[in-house]
Design a protein around this motif. Structure first.
Motif, PDB file in Angstrom:
ATOM      1  N   VAL A  41      37.313  34.663  25.818  1.00  0.00           N
ATOM      2  CA  VAL A  41      36.451  34.111  26.858  1.00  0.00           C
ATOM      3  C   VAL A  41      35.098  33.767  26.241  1.00  0.00           C
ATOM      4  O   VAL A  41      34.429  34.633  25.664  1.00  0.00           O
ATOM      5  CB  VAL A  41      36.266  35.128  28.011  1.00  0.00           C
ATOM      6  N   THR A  42      34.709  32.492  26.358  1.00  0.00           N
ATOM      7  CA  THR A  42      33.391  32.050  25.911  1.00  0.00           C
ATOM      8  C   THR A  42      32.557  31.728  27.144  1.00  0.00           C
ATOM      9  O   THR A  42      32.983  31.958  28.272  1.00  0.00           O
ATOM     10  CB  THR A  42      33.495  30.820  24.992  1.00  0.00           C
ATOM     11  N   ASP A  43      31.374  31.180  26.939  1.00  0.00           N
ATOM     12  CA  ASP A  43      30.513  30.848  28.072  1.00  0.00           C
ATOM     13  C   ASP A  43      31.118  29.810  29.003  1.00  0.00           C
ATOM     14  O   ASP A  43      30.892  29.846  30.208  1.00  0.00           O
ATOM     15  CB  ASP A  43      29.147  30.351  27.587  1.00  0.00           C
ATOM     16  N   ASN A  44      31.910  28.879  28.443  1.00  0.00           N
ATOM     17  CA  ASN A  44      32.414  27.793  29.290  1.00  0.00           C
ATOM     18  C   ASN A  44      33.909  27.499  29.152  1.00  0.00           C
ATOM     19  O   ASN A  44      34.392  26.546  29.741  1.00  0.00           O
ATOM     20  CB  ASN A  44      31.617  26.512  29.032  1.00  0.00           C
ATOM     21  N   LYS A  45      34.633  28.306  28.377  1.00  0.00           N
ATOM     22  CA  LYS A  45      36.068  28.089  28.218  1.00  0.00           C
ATOM     23  C   LYS A  45      36.781  29.404  27.984  1.00  0.00           C
ATOM     24  O   LYS A  45      36.175  30.389  27.574  1.00  0.00           O
ATOM     25  CB  LYS A  45      36.367  27.181  27.014  1.00  0.00           C
ATOM     26  N   ILE A  46      38.074  29.364  28.215  1.00  0.00           N
ATOM     27  CA  ILE A  46      38.946  30.479  27.851  1.00  0.00           C
ATOM     28  C   ILE A  46      40.021  29.917  26.924  1.00  0.00           C
ATOM     29  O   ILE A  46      40.677  28.932  27.252  1.00  0.00           O
ATOM     30  CB  ILE A  46      39.593  31.130  29.089  1.00  0.00           C
ATOM     31  N   TYR A  47      40.160  30.524  25.753  1.00  0.00           N
ATOM     32  CA  TYR A  47      41.163  30.118  24.783  1.00  0.00           C
ATOM     33  C   TYR A  47      42.285  31.138  24.823  1.00  0.00           C
ATOM     34  O   TYR A  47      42.057  32.327  24.602  1.00  0.00           O
ATOM     35  CB  TYR A  47      40.550  30.057  23.377  1.00  0.00           C
ATOM     36  N   MET A 100      32.271  33.943  33.779  1.00  0.00           N
ATOM     37  CA  MET A 100      33.099  34.463  34.855  1.00  0.00           C
ATOM     38  C   MET A 100      32.827  35.957  35.023  1.00  0.00           C
ATOM     39  O   MET A 100      32.610  36.672  34.053  1.00  0.00           O
ATOM     40  CB  MET A 100      34.577  34.239  34.563  1.00  0.00           C
ATOM     41  N   THR A 101      32.903  36.398  36.236  1.00  0.00           N
ATOM     42  CA  THR A 101      32.717  37.811  36.508  1.00  0.00           C
ATOM     43  C   THR A 101      33.984  38.584  36.145  1.00  0.00           C
ATOM     44  O   THR A 101      35.063  37.996  35.987  1.00  0.00           O
ATOM     45  CB  THR A 101      32.412  38.048  38.003  1.00  0.00           C
ATOM     46  N   ILE A 102      33.850  39.888  36.061  1.00  0.00           N
ATOM     47  CA  ILE A 102      35.015  40.733  35.794  1.00  0.00           C
ATOM     48  C   ILE A 102      36.064  40.532  36.882  1.00  0.00           C
ATOM     49  O   ILE A 102      37.265  40.460  36.599  1.00  0.00           O
ATOM     50  CB  ILE A 102      34.589  42.215  35.709  1.00  0.00           C
ATOM     51  N   GLU A 103      35.624  40.405  38.114  1.00  0.00           N
ATOM     52  CA  GLU A 103      36.554  40.213  39.231  1.00  0.00           C
ATOM     53  C   GLU A 103      37.296  38.882  39.109  1.00  0.00           C
ATOM     54  O   GLU A 103      38.496  38.798  39.367  1.00  0.00           O
ATOM     55  CB  GLU A 103      35.810  40.286  40.569  1.00  0.00           C
ATOM     56  N   GLN A 104      36.585  37.831  38.716  1.00  0.00           N
ATOM     57  CA  GLN A 104      37.224  36.523  38.523  1.00  0.00           C
ATOM     58  C   GLN A 104      38.237  36.579  37.385  1.00  0.00           C
ATOM     59  O   GLN A 104      39.342  36.045  37.494  1.00  0.00           O
ATOM     60  CB  GLN A 104      36.174  35.449  38.247  1.00  0.00           C
ATOM     61  N   LEU A 105      37.862  37.220  36.290  1.00  0.00           N
ATOM     62  CA  LEU A 105      38.775  37.343  35.152  1.00  0.00           C
ATOM     63  C   LEU A 105      40.004  38.159  35.534  1.00  0.00           C
ATOM     64  O   LEU A 105      41.124  37.832  35.134  1.00  0.00           O
ATOM     65  CB  LEU A 105      38.061  37.967  33.955  1.00  0.00           C
ATOM     66  N   GLN A 106      39.811  39.194  36.329  1.00  0.00           N
ATOM     67  CA  GLN A 106      40.943  39.984  36.793  1.00  0.00           C
ATOM     68  C   GLN A 106      41.866  39.137  37.655  1.00  0.00           C
ATOM     69  O   GLN A 106      43.089  39.196  37.517  1.00  0.00           O
ATOM     70  CB  GLN A 106      40.455  41.201  37.575  1.00  0.00           C
ATOM     71  N   GLY A 107      41.304  38.312  38.527  1.00  0.00           N
ATOM     72  CA  GLY A 107      42.118  37.440  39.376  1.00  0.00           C
ATOM     73  C   GLY A 107      42.909  36.430  38.573  1.00  0.00           C
ATOM     74  O   GLY A 107      44.099  36.195  38.839  1.00  0.00           O
ATOM     75  N   VAL A 108      42.271  35.826  37.581  1.00  0.00           N
ATOM     76  CA  VAL A 108      42.960  34.861  36.713  1.00  0.00           C
ATOM     77  C   VAL A 108      44.087  35.563  35.959  1.00  0.00           C
ATOM     78  O   VAL A 108      45.193  35.035  35.833  1.00  0.00           O
ATOM     79  CB  VAL A 108      41.960  34.195  35.741  1.00  0.00           C
ATOM     80  N   SER A 109      43.802  36.753  35.464  1.00  0.00           N
ATOM     81  CA  SER A 109      44.808  37.514  34.724  1.00  0.00           C
ATOM     82  C   SER A 109      46.001  37.869  35.614  1.00  0.00           C
ATOM     83  O   SER A 109      47.163  37.730  35.205  1.00  0.00           O
ATOM     84  CB  SER A 109      44.166  38.787  34.168  1.00  0.00           C
ATOM     85  N   GLU A 110      45.729  38.305  36.834  1.00  0.00           N
ATOM     86  CA  GLU A 110      46.811  38.626  37.768  1.00  0.00           C
ATOM     87  C   GLU A 110      47.668  37.401  38.070  1.00  0.00           C
ATOM     88  O   GLU A 110      48.895  37.481  38.091  1.00  0.00           O
ATOM     89  CB  GLU A 110      46.238  39.201  39.064  1.00  0.00           C
ATOM     90  N   LYS A 111      47.018  36.260  38.287  1.00  0.00           N
ATOM     91  CA  LYS A 111      47.755  35.020  38.562  1.00  0.00           C
ATOM     92  C   LYS A 111      48.611  34.639  37.360  1.00  0.00           C
ATOM     93  O   LYS A 111      49.783  34.281  37.492  1.00  0.00           O
ATOM     94  CB  LYS A 111      46.778  33.894  38.926  1.00  0.00           C
ATOM     95  N   SER A 112      48.031  34.733  36.170  1.00  0.00           N
ATOM     96  CA  SER A 112      48.765  34.399  34.954  1.00  0.00           C
ATOM     97  C   SER A 112      49.999  35.278  34.805  1.00  0.00           C
ATOM     98  O   SER A 112      51.097  34.788  34.522  1.00  0.00           O
ATOM     99  CB  SER A 112      47.860  34.552  33.733  1.00  0.00           C
TER     100      SER A 112
END
Length: 76
Positions: free
Chosen positions: A31-37, A1-13
């Protein structure tokens, strides 16, 4: 995920967490290559699943942490 995508997910959360109230707190995520724990302090599994539902996040599994260990656990 890009920094922008991670920021969007974080804002939604964070938005969902504000609506759910103090019964759930997001501690951090890995954040791993294919999952977020994600690590939460929560009253129960149901509220974690509700957070995922409202946020549109997959929650394939939820597990309660029973103990925390670190390198000092090996010391006698």
């Amino acid at each position: 995920m890009t920094i922008e995508q991670l920021q969007g997910v974080s804002e939604k959360s964070c938005s969902v967490l504000r609506n759910l109230g103090p019964q759930i707190q997001w501690v951090q995520s890995f954040v791993t290559d294919n999952k977020i724990y994600c690590i939460y302090i929560a009253q129960d599994e149901e509220i974690v699943r509700e957070h995922a539902k409202q946020g549109g996040f997959p929650a394939n599994s939820v597990a309660q942490v029973r103990r925390v260990i670190d390198p000092t656990t090996a010391e006698n």
